[in-house]
Design a protein around this motif. Structure first.
Motif, PDB file in Angstrom:
ATOM      1  N   ALA A  48       0.823  -1.211   0.000  1.00 27.04           N
ATOM      2  CA  ALA A  48       0.000   0.000   0.000  1.00 27.04           C
ATOM      3  C   ALA A  48       0.856   1.260   0.000  1.00 27.04           C
ATOM      4  N   GLY A  49       2.054   1.191   0.594  1.00 26.52           N
ATOM      5  CA  GLY A  49       2.920   2.365   0.674  1.00 26.52           C
ATOM      6  C   GLY A  49       3.945   2.482  -0.423  1.00 26.52           C
ATOM      7  N   SER A  50       3.948   1.542  -1.373  1.00 29.14           N
ATOM      8  CA  SER A  50       4.947   1.542  -2.442  1.00 29.14           C
ATOM      9  C   SER A  50       4.609   2.593  -3.496  1.00 29.14           C
ATOM     10  N   ASP A  51       5.516   3.530  -3.717  1.00 29.00           N
ATOM     11  CA  ASP A  51       5.305   4.545  -4.757  1.00 29.00           C
ATOM     12  C   ASP A  51       5.286   3.922  -6.144  1.00 29.00           C
ATOM     13  N   TRP A  52       6.132   2.894  -6.336  1.00 30.13           N
ATOM     14  CA  TRP A  52       6.198   2.235  -7.654  1.00 30.13           C
ATOM     15  C   TRP A  52       4.867   1.564  -7.967  1.00 30.13           C
TER      16      TRP A  52
ATOM     17  N   ASP B  57       1.960   2.252  -6.588  1.00 34.25           N
ATOM     18  CA  ASP B  57       0.936   3.290  -6.700  1.00 34.25           C
ATOM     19  C   ASP B  57       0.974   3.947  -8.073  1.00 34.25           C
ATOM     20  N   ARG B  58       2.165   4.247  -8.573  1.00 34.70           N
ATOM     21  CA  ARG B  58       2.294   4.929  -9.858  1.00 34.70           C
ATOM     22  C   ARG B  58       1.776   4.065 -11.008  1.00 34.70           C
ATOM     23  N   HIS B  59       2.218   2.794 -11.038  1.00 33.00           N
ATOM     24  CA  HIS B  59       1.822   1.923 -12.142  1.00 33.00           C
ATOM     25  C   HIS B  59       0.360   1.492 -12.032  1.00 33.00           C
TER      26      HIS B  59
END
Length: 259
Positions: free
Chosen positions: A113-117, A119-121
């Motif tokens: 849930a906290g992964s920017d990668w 979240d972005r994809h």
């Protein structure tokens, strides 16, 4: 062990639903931070009362999204709690392995849930799917353009004795004093969207402009002739001074964040 897997699956689905709702709300013009907060609040049933919440409730598309989230959140919460109770009430096995699996699963979901990668994809994929299979066109342009505060979109009639009459846009340079011309409604009913600099303003035209209230008031009171030219130059100078001050504030804020 099956109830724990079900619990983790419900949590994973909740994360995906929240991401979908976040992207859907941003399609209606809500900022990403506000959309994420409202999505999580609705799914969890927290029900925070804020000005942003009022913007959601007063917007028909956002309201439908939030209502669906609330229904899904209630169903998911009941399922999750039931699975957790069944997992630990079951006497067929040791509690320690179940706690280990549950803790490991929750930690994994937390990092997911906290992964920017991710979240972005995931947001990019959800956005493409929403664009293709839905029609979320009810954007809140008032919110996007920060209307209702200092900035406004207004109709500005060009009268015969006004400073703008019979002048071209690239000559009056309204943008230099903070007034953006979005369109021109001609007296004959023809509308020009995003007019070019060589467009001549005629008496009877109505400009659709975006600017601060103070800039519009000064422009409205401006007469023709040399006095109007002088007022324009004063407005341009004031706008440039404010721009320098804003750049200095941004630089100071950026310096503070770096420290």
């Amino acid at each position: 062990m099956t109830p724990i897997i079900m619990l983790l699956l419900v949590a994973l689905i909740s994360i995906v639903i929240t991401r979908v709702a976040t992207v859907a709300l941003t399609h209606t013009g809500l900022s990403r931070q506000a959309a994420r907060f409202q999505s999580r609040s609705a799914l969890s049933g927290a029900g925070f009362t804020t000005a942003e919440s009022e913007n959601v409730v007063n917007h028909p598309v956002r309201r439908r999204i939030i209502m669906l989230l609330m229904l899904l959140g209630n169903a998911g919460l009941v399922t999750a709690v039931s699975s957790l109770i069944l997992s630990f009430v079951d006497q067929g096995g040791s509690v320690a392995p179940k706690v280990t699996v549950l803790a490991a699963g929750l930690v994994g979901l937390w990092f997911l849930a906290g992964s920017d990668w991710v979240d972005r994809h995931l947001s990019r994929l959800i956005g493409r799917l929403l664009d293709r299979y839905t029609e979320l066109e009810a954007k809140d342009y008032a919110g996007l353009m920060h209307l209702g505060g200092d900035y406004h979109v207004a109709e500005f009639p060009v009268e015969a004795d006004h400073w703008l009459a019979d002048k071209k846009l690239d000559v009056v340079r309204l943008r230099d004093e903070g007034v953006v011309v979005l369109g021109i409604a001609r007296g004959n009913g023809h509308y020009m969207g995003i007019p070019r600099g060589g467009t001549k303003l005629r008496t009877g035209d109505t400009l659709v402009v975006y600017a601060e209230r103070q800039a519009l008031e000064k422009l409205d009171a401006r007469g023709s002739g040399s006095s109007g030219d002088a007022e324009h130059e004063e407005a341009v100078t004031a706008k440039r001074r404010r721009a320098r001050e804003e750049r200095a504030e941004d630089a100071a804020a950026a310096g503070g964040e770096d420290r």
